[in-house]
Write a protein that holds these residues in place. Structure first.
Motif, PDB file in Angstrom:
ATOM      1  N   PRO A 173      37.227  32.715  46.850  1.00  0.00           N
ATOM      2  CA  PRO A 173      38.295  33.422  46.141  1.00  0.00           C
ATOM      3  C   PRO A 173      38.557  32.819  44.757  1.00  0.00           C
ATOM      4  N   ILE A 174      38.855  33.690  43.791  1.00  0.00           N
ATOM      5  CA  ILE A 174      39.221  33.263  42.434  1.00  0.00           C
ATOM      6  C   ILE A 174      40.732  33.097  42.361  1.00  0.00           C
ATOM      7  N   ALA A 175      41.196  31.925  41.967  1.00  0.00           N
ATOM      8  CA  ALA A 175      42.633  31.696  41.813  1.00  0.00           C
ATOM      9  C   ALA A 175      43.184  32.641  40.752  1.00  0.00           C
ATOM     10  N   GLY A 176      44.291  33.281  41.074  1.00  0.00           N
ATOM     11  CA  GLY A 176      44.922  34.184  40.114  1.00  0.00           C
ATOM     12  C   GLY A 176      44.282  35.559  40.047  1.00  0.00           C
ATOM     13  N   SER A 177      43.513  35.928  41.063  1.00  0.00           N
ATOM     14  CA  SER A 177      42.811  37.210  41.015  1.00  0.00           C
ATOM     15  C   SER A 177      43.473  38.301  41.854  1.00  0.00           C
ATOM     16  N   THR A 178      44.466  37.963  42.658  1.00  0.00           N
ATOM     17  CA  THR A 178      45.123  38.971  43.491  1.00  0.00           C
ATOM     18  C   THR A 178      46.236  39.645  42.696  1.00  0.00           C
ATOM     19  N   HIS A 179      46.244  40.972  42.683  1.00  0.00           N
ATOM     20  CA  HIS A 179      47.238  41.714  41.903  1.00  0.00           C
ATOM     21  C   HIS A 179      47.491  43.056  42.561  1.00  0.00           C
ATOM     22  N   ASN A 180      48.763  43.489  42.541  1.00  0.00           N
ATOM     23  CA  ASN A 180      49.119  44.801  43.066  1.00  0.00           C
ATOM     24  C   ASN A 180      48.774  45.894  42.068  1.00  0.00           C
ATOM     25  N   LEU A 209      38.937  45.020  34.386  1.00  0.00           N
ATOM     26  CA  LEU A 209      38.694  45.849  35.558  1.00  0.00           C
ATOM     27  C   LEU A 209      39.457  47.155  35.392  1.00  0.00           C
ATOM     28  N   TYR A 210      38.874  48.239  35.892  1.00  0.00           N
ATOM     29  CA  TYR A 210      39.564  49.522  35.912  1.00  0.00           C
ATOM     30  C   TYR A 210      39.658  50.020  37.345  1.00  0.00           C
ATOM     31  N   VAL A 211      40.799  50.617  37.679  1.00  0.00           N
ATOM     32  CA  VAL A 211      41.035  51.181  39.012  1.00  0.00           C
ATOM     33  C   VAL A 211      41.659  52.560  38.834  1.00  0.00           C
ATOM     34  N   THR A 212      41.112  53.560  39.530  1.00  0.00           N
ATOM     35  CA  THR A 212      41.711  54.887  39.511  1.00  0.00           C
ATOM     36  C   THR A 212      42.696  55.030  40.672  1.00  0.00           C
ATOM     37  N   SER A 246      43.081  42.939  32.534  1.00  0.00           N
ATOM     38  CA  SER A 246      42.321  42.048  31.653  1.00  0.00           C
ATOM     39  C   SER A 246      42.100  40.718  32.347  1.00  0.00           C
ATOM     40  N   LEU A 247      40.918  40.126  32.148  1.00  0.00           N
ATOM     41  CA  LEU A 247      40.523  38.907  32.842  1.00  0.00           C
ATOM     42  C   LEU A 247      40.239  37.782  31.872  1.00  0.00           C
ATOM     43  N   ASP A 248      40.429  36.536  32.339  1.00  0.00           N
ATOM     44  CA  ASP A 248      39.989  35.392  31.542  1.00  0.00           C
ATOM     45  C   ASP A 248      38.527  35.075  31.889  1.00  0.00           C
ATOM     46  N   GLN A 249      37.991  34.032  31.297  1.00  0.00           N
ATOM     47  CA  GLN A 249      36.574  33.705  31.494  1.00  0.00           C
ATOM     48  C   GLN A 249      36.257  33.301  32.927  1.00  0.00           C
ATOM     49  N   ASN A 250      37.284  32.879  33.680  1.00  0.00           N
ATOM     50  CA  ASN A 250      37.075  32.496  35.073  1.00  0.00           C
ATOM     51  C   ASN A 250      37.185  33.676  36.031  1.00  0.00           C
ATOM     52  N   GLY A 251      37.577  34.840  35.504  1.00  0.00           N
ATOM     53  CA  GLY A 251      37.728  36.017  36.344  1.00  0.00           C
ATOM     54  C   GLY A 251      39.133  36.236  36.864  1.00  0.00           C
ATOM     55  N   ALA A 252      40.099  35.395  36.458  1.00  0.00           N
ATOM     56  CA  ALA A 252      41.484  35.572  36.879  1.00  0.00           C
ATOM     57  C   ALA A 252      42.149  36.657  36.031  1.00  0.00           C
ATOM     58  N   ILE A 253      43.127  37.329  36.603  1.00  0.00           N
ATOM     59  CA  ILE A 253      43.835  38.407  35.908  1.00  0.00           C
ATOM     60  C   ILE A 253      44.900  37.819  34.997  1.00  0.00           C
ATOM     61  N   SER A 257      37.607  68.546  37.684  1.00  0.00           N
ATOM     62  CA  SER A 257      37.261  68.414  36.270  1.00  0.00           C
ATOM     63  C   SER A 257      36.663  67.045  36.003  1.00  0.00           C
ATOM     64  N   THR A 258      36.152  66.892  34.796  1.00  0.00           N
ATOM     65  CA  THR A 258      35.635  65.614  34.322  1.00  0.00           C
ATOM     66  C   THR A 258      36.298  65.293  32.998  1.00  0.00           C
ATOM     67  N   THR A 259      36.697  64.019  32.831  1.00  0.00           N
ATOM     68  CA  THR A 259      37.376  63.586  31.610  1.00  0.00           C
ATOM     69  C   THR A 259      36.651  62.396  31.023  1.00  0.00           C
ATOM     70  N   SER A 260      36.523  62.346  29.697  1.00  0.00           N
ATOM     71  CA  SER A 260      35.908  61.199  29.025  1.00  0.00           C
ATOM     72  C   SER A 260      36.956  60.450  28.233  1.00  0.00           C
ATOM     73  N   TYR A 261      36.809  59.134  28.217  1.00  0.00           N
ATOM     74  CA  TYR A 261      37.706  58.250  27.465  1.00  0.00           C
ATOM     75  C   TYR A 261      36.862  57.331  26.598  1.00  0.00           C
ATOM     76  N   LYS A 262      37.301  57.087  25.386  1.00  0.00           N
ATOM     77  CA  LYS A 262      36.587  56.211  24.476  1.00  0.00           C
ATOM     78  C   LYS A 262      37.238  54.833  24.457  1.00  0.00           C
ATOM     79  N   PHE A 263      36.418  53.792  24.579  1.00  0.00           N
ATOM     80  CA  PHE A 263      36.938  52.438  24.493  1.00  0.00           C
ATOM     81  C   PHE A 263      37.321  52.123  23.052  1.00  0.00           C
ATOM     82  N   THR A 264      38.441  51.438  22.872  1.00  0.00           N
ATOM     83  CA  THR A 264      38.892  51.009  21.557  1.00  0.00           C
ATOM     84  C   THR A 264      39.050  49.506  21.526  1.00  0.00           C
ATOM     85  N   ALA A 265      39.264  48.977  20.338  1.00  0.00           N
ATOM     86  CA  ALA A 265      39.416  47.534  20.174  1.00  0.00           C
ATOM     87  C   ALA A 265      40.664  47.010  20.840  1.00  0.00           C
ATOM     88  N   THR A 266      41.649  47.849  21.046  1.00  0.00           N
ATOM     89  CA  THR A 266      42.896  47.447  21.667  1.00  0.00           C
ATOM     90  C   THR A 266      42.956  47.860  23.121  1.00  0.00           C
TER      91      THR A 266
END
Length: 218
Positions: A122-129, A149-152, A163-170, A209-218
């Motif tokens: 387990p990664i410390a700090g990786s559990t999130h609701n 990570l993205y969740v629908t 958003s994650l840090d380099q260790n994979g924690a949220i 339907s199908t929807t597209s989203y563009k990634f941005t810098a923010t």
């Protein structure tokens, strides 16, 4: 392909002929139990980047199993299982040596690192609701760069970003309003510049339907 039941769960192994025909080669026990009904999810199985490890959810056992993939035959050998710290694990995602699981009924996610032999820690700090309880989330997936990570969420029409840090924690989370009804499965396209999401629309005929989203810098 995985087959689920309350008695046990198996993974079916197929080979593909040059004609495209699929041939059943083997049926392997998953190391856990199914839920007895269709999970209604995307990503119950996932493969490591090196194509040498496969991971599977065991929804009825609240666990994940890892398998060695035989490079010559594609056969599977069960390695380890790990509990998911949630209820009804239904979707997995892998990036590098990190793995995250989505627990549908408890509406939470958590992550692991894994070794070359499939052992999961387990990664410390990786559990999130997620955004709420019983949001009926069907899929989790790493961003192309592995830093999010993205969740629908079908019931809330929300796409979660963690958003994650380099260790994979949220380190942070935001909720993005879906532009389609009941966002379901998704993947990335056009050199990973876009997210393409299928929208279930409550299963009504002709309403999906199908929807597209563009990634941005923010």
């Amino acid at each position: 392909i995985e087959i689920k039941s309350k008695i046990g769960k198996t993974i079916l192994e197929f080979t593909q002929k040059s004609s495209g025909q699929l041939v059943l080669e083997d049926e392997v026990k998953s190391g856990g139990y199914g839920y007895g009904v269709a999970l209604g999810s995307q990503g119950a199985l996932c493969v490591s980047k090196e194509d040498n490890l496969l991971f599977a959810v065991n929804a009825g056992s609240l666990s994940i199993s890892s398998f060695r993939i035989n490079p010559s035959t594609g056969g599977l050998n069960l390695l380890f299982t790990a509990y998911t710290d949630g209820i009804l694990p239904t979707s997995l995602t892998v990036h590098g040596n990190k793995l995250y699981v989505l627990n549908n009924l408890s509406s939470n996610i958590n992550g692991y690192t894994f070794t070359s032999n499939g052992f999961m820690t387990p990664i410390a700090g990786s559990t999130h609701n997620l955004s709420g309880m019983q949001v009926d989330a069907p899929q989790i997936k790493f961003s192309p760069d592995g830093l999010a990570l993205y969740v629908t969420e079908k019931k809330t029409n929300i796409i979660d970003k963690f958003s994650l840090d380099q260790n994979g924690a949220i380190i942070s989370s935001v909720q993005i309003t879906s532009h389609g009804i009941e966002p379901f499965g998704f993947d990335y396209a056009r050199e990973n510049k876009y997210m393409i999401v299928s929208n279930a629309a409550n299963g009504f005929s002709g309403a999906g339907s199908t929807t597209s989203y563009k990634f941005t810098a923010t």
